[in-house]
Design a protein around this motif. Sequence first.
Motif, PDB file in Angstrom:
ATOM      1  N   THR A   1       0.739  -1.282   0.041  1.00  0.00           N
ATOM      2  CA  THR A   1       0.099   0.033   0.032  1.00  0.00           C
ATOM      3  C   THR A   1       0.921   1.304   0.068  1.00  0.00           C
ATOM      4  O   THR A   1       0.717   2.119  -0.764  1.00  0.00           O
ATOM      5  N   ALA A   2       2.028   1.258   0.662  1.00  0.00           N
ATOM      6  CA  ALA A   2       2.764   2.392   0.944  1.00  0.00           C
ATOM      7  C   ALA A   2       3.644   2.666  -0.531  1.00  0.00           C
ATOM      8  O   ALA A   2       3.738   3.681  -1.022  1.00  0.00           O
ATOM      9  N   GLY A   3       3.949   1.698  -0.997  1.00  0.00           N
ATOM     10  CA  GLY A   3       4.834   1.580  -2.163  1.00  0.00           C
ATOM     11  C   GLY A   3       3.909   2.185  -3.435  1.00  0.00           C
ATOM     12  O   GLY A   3       4.361   3.012  -4.203  1.00  0.00           O
ATOM     13  N   ILE A   4       2.708   1.878  -3.182  1.00  0.00           N
ATOM     14  CA  ILE A   4       1.616   2.188  -4.386  1.00  0.00           C
ATOM     15  C   ILE A   4       1.178   3.841  -4.167  1.00  0.00           C
ATOM     16  O   ILE A   4       1.309   4.683  -4.966  1.00  0.00           O
ATOM     17  N   ALA A   5       1.115   4.120  -2.884  1.00  0.00           N
ATOM     18  CA  ALA A   5       0.463   5.474  -2.469  1.00  0.00           C
ATOM     19  C   ALA A   5       1.662   6.486  -2.792  1.00  0.00           C
ATOM     20  O   ALA A   5       1.420   7.602  -3.217  1.00  0.00           O
ATOM     21  N   LEU A   6       2.922   6.011  -2.485  1.00  0.00           N
ATOM     22  CA  LEU A   6       4.002   6.850  -2.636  1.00  0.00           C
ATOM     23  C   LEU A   6       4.712   6.852  -3.951  1.00  0.00           C
ATOM     24  O   LEU A   6       5.723   7.435  -4.227  1.00  0.00           O
ATOM     25  N   GLN A   7       4.142   6.113  -4.972  1.00  0.00           N
ATOM     26  CA  GLN A   7       4.534   5.912  -6.277  1.00  0.00           C
ATOM     27  C   GLN A   7       5.937   5.514  -6.094  1.00  0.00           C
ATOM     28  O   GLN A   7       6.876   6.217  -6.646  1.00  0.00           O
ATOM     29  N   ALA A   8       6.484   4.571  -5.441  1.00  0.00           N
ATOM     30  CA  ALA A   8       7.909   4.209  -5.423  1.00  0.00           C
ATOM     31  C   ALA A   8       8.121   3.466  -6.799  1.00  0.00           C
ATOM     32  O   ALA A   8       7.351   3.098  -7.580  1.00  0.00           O
ATOM     33  N   PRO A   9       9.409   3.251  -7.323  1.00  0.00           N
ATOM     34  CA  PRO A   9       9.870   2.948  -8.602  1.00  0.00           C
ATOM     35  C   PRO A   9       8.883   1.687  -8.995  1.00  0.00           C
ATOM     36  O   PRO A   9       9.065   0.681  -8.105  1.00  0.00           O
ATOM     37  N   LEU A  10       8.518   1.539  -9.944  1.00  0.00           N
ATOM     38  CA  LEU A  10       8.093   0.553 -10.655  1.00  0.00           C
ATOM     39  C   LEU A  10       6.517  -0.001  -9.875  1.00  0.00           C
ATOM     40  O   LEU A  10       6.174  -0.849  -9.693  1.00  0.00           O
TER      41      LEU A  10
ATOM     42  N   ALA B   1     -19.473   5.469  -0.408  1.00  0.00           N
ATOM     43  CA  ALA B   1     -18.520   6.572  -0.157  1.00  0.00           C
ATOM     44  C   ALA B   1     -16.946   6.719  -0.587  1.00  0.00           C
ATOM     45  O   ALA B   1     -16.326   7.604  -0.942  1.00  0.00           O
ATOM     46  N   ALA B   2     -16.553   5.333  -0.609  1.00  0.00           N
ATOM     47  CA  ALA B   2     -15.274   5.070  -1.055  1.00  0.00           C
ATOM     48  C   ALA B   2     -15.093   5.429  -2.472  1.00  0.00           C
ATOM     49  O   ALA B   2     -14.294   6.171  -3.084  1.00  0.00           O
ATOM     50  N   LEU B   3     -16.410   4.925  -3.322  1.00  0.00           N
ATOM     51  CA  LEU B   3     -16.353   5.127  -4.751  1.00  0.00           C
ATOM     52  C   LEU B   3     -16.215   6.854  -5.144  1.00  0.00           C
ATOM     53  O   LEU B   3     -15.690   7.318  -6.140  1.00  0.00           O
ATOM     54  N   LEU B   4     -16.915   7.583  -4.201  1.00  0.00           N
ATOM     55  CA  LEU B   4     -17.064   9.045  -4.426  1.00  0.00           C
ATOM     56  C   LEU B   4     -15.785   9.631  -4.281  1.00  0.00           C
ATOM     57  O   LEU B   4     -15.646  10.724  -4.928  1.00  0.00           O
ATOM     58  N   THR B   5     -14.943   9.014  -3.517  1.00  0.00           N
ATOM     59  CA  THR B   5     -13.691   9.691  -3.354  1.00  0.00           C
ATOM     60  C   THR B   5     -12.725   9.640  -4.768  1.00  0.00           C
ATOM     61  O   THR B   5     -11.941  10.472  -4.756  1.00  0.00           O
ATOM     62  N   LEU B   6     -13.227   8.931  -5.719  1.00  0.00           N
ATOM     63  CA  LEU B   6     -12.573   8.958  -6.828  1.00  0.00           C
ATOM     64  C   LEU B   6     -12.849  10.363  -7.716  1.00  0.00           C
ATOM     65  O   LEU B   6     -12.164  10.553  -8.676  1.00  0.00           O
ATOM     66  N   LEU B   7     -13.884  11.265  -7.240  1.00  0.00           N
ATOM     67  CA  LEU B   7     -14.026  12.408  -7.929  1.00  0.00           C
ATOM     68  C   LEU B   7     -13.044  13.399  -7.320  1.00  0.00           C
ATOM     69  O   LEU B   7     -12.972  14.288  -7.956  1.00  0.00           O
ATOM     70  N   VAL B   8     -12.464  13.232  -6.285  1.00  0.00           N
ATOM     71  CA  VAL B   8     -11.274  13.837  -5.606  1.00  0.00           C
ATOM     72  C   VAL B   8      -9.839  13.383  -5.899  1.00  0.00           C
ATOM     73  O   VAL B   8      -8.822  14.030  -6.364  1.00  0.00           O
ATOM     74  N   SER B   9      -9.598  12.019  -5.956  1.00  0.00           N
ATOM     75  CA  SER B   9      -8.428  11.465  -5.982  1.00  0.00           C
ATOM     76  C   SER B   9      -8.634  10.221  -6.627  1.00  0.00           C
ATOM     77  O   SER B   9      -9.529   9.331  -6.411  1.00  0.00           O
ATOM     78  N   PRO B  10      -7.582   9.470  -7.439  1.00  0.00           N
ATOM     79  CA  PRO B  10      -7.600   8.268  -7.945  1.00  0.00           C
ATOM     80  C   PRO B  10      -7.153   7.168  -7.106  1.00  0.00           C
ATOM     81  O   PRO B  10      -7.085   5.980  -7.184  1.00  0.00           O
ATOM     82  N   LEU B  11      -6.795   7.350  -5.579  1.00  0.00           N
ATOM     83  CA  LEU B  11      -5.788   6.427  -4.957  1.00  0.00           C
ATOM     84  C   LEU B  11      -6.764   5.133  -4.529  1.00  0.00           C
ATOM     85  O   LEU B  11      -6.302   4.273  -4.512  1.00  0.00           O
ATOM     86  N   VAL B  12      -8.248   5.378  -4.406  1.00  0.00           N
ATOM     87  CA  VAL B  12      -9.108   4.268  -4.243  1.00  0.00           C
ATOM     88  C   VAL B  12      -8.766   3.133  -5.363  1.00  0.00           C
ATOM     89  O   VAL B  12      -8.731   2.009  -5.225  1.00  0.00           O
ATOM     90  N   LEU B  13      -8.887   3.778  -6.553  1.00  0.00           N
ATOM     91  CA  LEU B  13      -8.538   3.007  -7.976  1.00  0.00           C
ATOM     92  C   LEU B  13      -7.225   2.309  -7.770  1.00  0.00           C
ATOM     93  O   LEU B  13      -7.347   1.056  -7.922  1.00  0.00           O
ATOM     94  N   TRP B  14      -6.091   2.817  -7.516  1.00  0.00           N
ATOM     95  CA  TRP B  14      -4.839   2.066  -7.260  1.00  0.00           C
ATOM     96  C   TRP B  14      -4.689   1.270  -6.397  1.00  0.00           C
ATOM     97  O   TRP B  14      -3.943   0.029  -6.265  1.00  0.00           O
ATOM     98  N   LEU B  15      -5.131   1.820  -5.108  1.00  0.00           N
ATOM     99  CA  LEU B  15      -4.997   0.675  -3.896  1.00  0.00           C
ATOM    100  C   LEU B  15      -6.119  -0.165  -3.614  1.00  0.00           C
ATOM    101  O   LEU B  15      -5.570  -1.342  -3.120  1.00  0.00           O
ATOM    102  N   TRP B  16      -6.997   0.016  -4.121  1.00  0.00           N
ATOM    103  CA  TRP B  16      -8.249  -1.108  -3.723  1.00  0.00           C
ATOM    104  C   TRP B  16      -8.948  -1.532  -5.019  1.00  0.00           C
ATOM    105  O   TRP B  16      -8.905  -2.796  -5.245  1.00  0.00           O
TER     106      TRP B  16
END
Length: 300
Positions: free
Chosen positions: A45-54, A189-204
């Motif tokens: 989760t941290a690696g994805i959220a922080l956009q670590a290499p690869l 509610a989680a899906l609505l956060t996609l209107l603000v940030s794509p984080l839920v898409l990448w993490l979940w």
Amino acid sequence: MPAPSDHTSVVTALAPDTRAALTARSNTAGLRHLALYLGALAACTAGIALQAPLWPLLMLPQGVLLVFLFTLSHECTHQTPFRSRWLNEAAGHVCALAIALPFVWFRYFHLAHHKFTNDPDRDPELEHGPRPETLPQWLRYLSGWGYWRGMALTLWRNAFGTMDAPYLPQRRHAAMRLEARVLLAVHAAALLTLLVSPLVLWLWLLPLLIGQPFLRAYLLAEHGLCPPVANMLENSRTTLTNRLVRFLAWNMPYHAEHHAFPAVPFHQLPAFHAITRAHLASMSHGYGAFTADYLRQLPR
């Protein structure tokens, strides 16, 4: 005298001290396993959220770890991962949030599955039809489409419709209705956060879709190609696999052992396997071997 060959006689033959040791539950064992599991999930989760290499490559292990929370939820329905009841309940409900599997409902669904394992008329796992019988059906099954569609319909029916399955006790309908409504609200509610940030898409969301075929392949081995008989050592399969898969699945590859004696917690299943191995009628040496056997029996 011949050795016992059905699950009832195997369990009955256990000495009292052996039975007590096999069924001993442990907060320590459960929390240690959970800490390692959540540590791996947190690292991805941290690696994805922080956009670590690869970082996009991390969505595969992230997805596998997320979908295999199913096996923890499954164990929690039996109250076996932890000695404390509240820990089992809490873990089951948290898993429900991650994989959209309502825990109260699933407990009764799963207990009915144990009671009627592989019975084509009464096993709720088969209530929508048999396991894949053609290659296109198998590919559709692996995609997870049936699971997501089924869970969406179950949540909606439990929240707003009629719960008429015979294995769902009426005294628990109110709890299941509340549970379904809470899960629908949280996921909306989680899906609505996609209107603000794509984080839920990448993490979940994307990891869940990526990981689902691995869980489907694992689950198909539990009872696929097993006969519709009462003996749990025949109608359930044990799959001999590596430590990583056993870790991900909370030792549930020892599935015939689990069905034979569900009170045995995950950390004691290897010991119970040593007792039951000679009596196992359905066993595969790896998920690749099972999958190859399954594909061979599909019509060309």
